[in-house]
Design an enzyme around this catalytic site. Structure first.
Site, PDB file in Angstrom:
ATOM      1  N   PRO A 155       0.831  -1.211   0.000  1.00 48.83           N
ATOM      2  CA  PRO A 155       0.000   0.000   0.000  1.00 48.83           C
ATOM      3  C   PRO A 155       0.867   1.264   0.000  1.00 48.83           C
ATOM      4  CG  PRO A 155      -0.075  -1.082   2.149  1.00 48.83           C
ATOM      5  CD  PRO A 155       0.675  -1.991   1.213  1.00 48.83           C
ATOM      6  N   GLU A 156       0.408   2.279  -0.707  1.00 48.81           N
ATOM      7  CA  GLU A 156       1.151   3.535  -0.746  1.00 48.81           C
ATOM      8  C   GLU A 156       0.638   4.443   0.375  1.00 48.81           C
ATOM      9  OE1 GLU A 156       2.323   4.842  -4.512  1.00 48.81           O
ATOM     10  OE2 GLU A 156       2.298   2.829  -5.335  1.00 48.81           O
ATOM     11  N   ARG A 178      14.689   8.520   9.877  1.00 52.87           N
ATOM     12  CA  ARG A 178      15.066   7.835   8.634  1.00 52.87           C
ATOM     13  C   ARG A 178      14.122   8.162   7.475  1.00 52.87           C
ATOM     14  NH1 ARG A 178      15.548   3.397  12.314  1.00 52.87           N
ATOM     15  NH2 ARG A 178      13.710   2.380  11.435  1.00 52.87           N
ATOM     16  N   LYS A 231       4.758   5.423   5.133  1.00 56.12           N
ATOM     17  CA  LYS A 231       4.048   4.148   5.224  1.00 56.12           C
ATOM     18  C   LYS A 231       4.008   3.634   6.654  1.00 56.12           C
ATOM     19  CE  LYS A 231       5.166   3.113   0.460  1.00 56.12           C
ATOM     20  NZ  LYS A 231       5.692   2.156  -0.513  1.00 56.12           N
ATOM     21  N   ASN A 257       5.329   2.709  -5.729  1.00 56.77           N
ATOM     22  CA  ASN A 257       5.635   2.375  -7.117  1.00 56.77           C
ATOM     23  C   ASN A 257       4.652   2.963  -8.128  1.00 56.77           C
ATOM     24  OD1 ASN A 257       7.424   1.091  -8.829  1.00 56.77           O
ATOM     25  ND2 ASN A 257       6.136  -0.732  -8.980  1.00 56.77           N
TER      26      ASN A 257
END
Ligand SMILES: [Zn+2]
Length: 268
Positions: free
Chosen positions: A2-3, A120, A51, A161
């Site tokens: 999932p984005e 990060r 995410k 993606n």
């Protein structure tokens, strides 16, 4: 996977159902060791960065950190359904049950651990507090292809993606263009376009990236049929004709994932 729009949507749903409520928390599968500690706590807020989903509770410094990975699923059900399959975390009140299955991570993190996760991550286009310059500065000084940079969560968090392929198409950019070869206004246009596209994905519940003149009705073409839904220019359209120029869409593996692009509309 999932984005970011899906993770932000989940935070919204958790807040809609549970914010301010006392909740029951358990790990039917037993692999979320901290779940019992939260039983009876009041849910304060769910929040997303890229995410990564974080759920906080009143009076508790530790938060739940969830990363769904490729296989993770979250399901909301009215009432209290029987446990089916491997439920890592079950959160419920009188009205609603949320089950988390198969996540990469579902754990309690203290403030230090949370900070090291956030350190990060690059800026998230769906966050109101995102600083676009953190993205553009990283991109403009990198000798990596823009298609690789867009998959790097430390450069930009949450765009996956599908958005990578689609934003490069919409901006007319060859995916292999190096960060250093972009003009500052091009890097900023990628960011601005992602902010708009991902907000549309969050509100619409699916990823649509075509401009009004390329919608099925406007072009007199049938709607796209694909498990991933949504009207797109290039994602998973390899071998099909480009909606704008008619050239066959190409695909190749870049940055560990399949990339799709139009060799005619996207020039170096
Ligand atoms: Zn084209």
């Amino acid at each position: 996977m999932p984005e970011g729009n899906v993770l932000h949507g989940l935070a919204r749903e958790i807040n809609d159902h549970f914010r301010g409520h006392r909740v029951h928390s358990s790990s039917p599968q037993g692999r979320f060791a901290g779940a019992d500690l939260l039983d009876g706590a009041r849910l304060a807020e769910a929040d997303t960065w890229g995410k990564h989903l974080f759920v906080s509770f009143a009076g508790l410094a530790a938060q739940v950190h969830i990363h769904l990975g490729i296989y993770g699923k979250v399901r909301f059900t009215p009432g209290l359904p029987p446990v089916v399959g491997q439920v890592r975390w079950r959160l419920c009140d009188e009205a609603t049950t949320m089950d988390v299955r198969g996540p990469n991570a579902c754990e309690l993190v203290d403030p230090d651990e949370m900070e090291s996760i956030l350190d990060r991550l690059g800026p998230d286009p769906l966050r109101a507090d995102a600083v676009p310059e953190r993205f553009t500065e990283r991109v403009l000084r990198s000798r990596a292809p823009i298609a690789t940079l867009l998959m790097d969560q430390s450069v930009i968090a949450g765009a996956g993606n599908i958005y990578r392929a689609e934003v490069l198409y919409r901006q007319g950019l060859d995916p292999l263009t190096l960060g250093t070869a972009l003009r500052p206004e091009q890097a900023r246009a990628i960011w601005d376009d992602l902010v708009e596209l991902m907000a549309r994905g969050l509100d619409g519940g699916r990823i649509d990236t075509v401009r009004p003149e390329h919608e099925p009705e406007a072009m007199g073409r049938p709607p796209r049929v694909d498990d991933h839904g949504g009207e797109v220019y290039v994602y998973r359209r390899q071998g099909q004709a480009c909606l704008v120029c008619g050239a066959p869409i190409l695909t190749s593996t870049i940055g560990g994932r399949n990339l799709f692009w139009c060799p005619n509309c996207q020039r170096p």
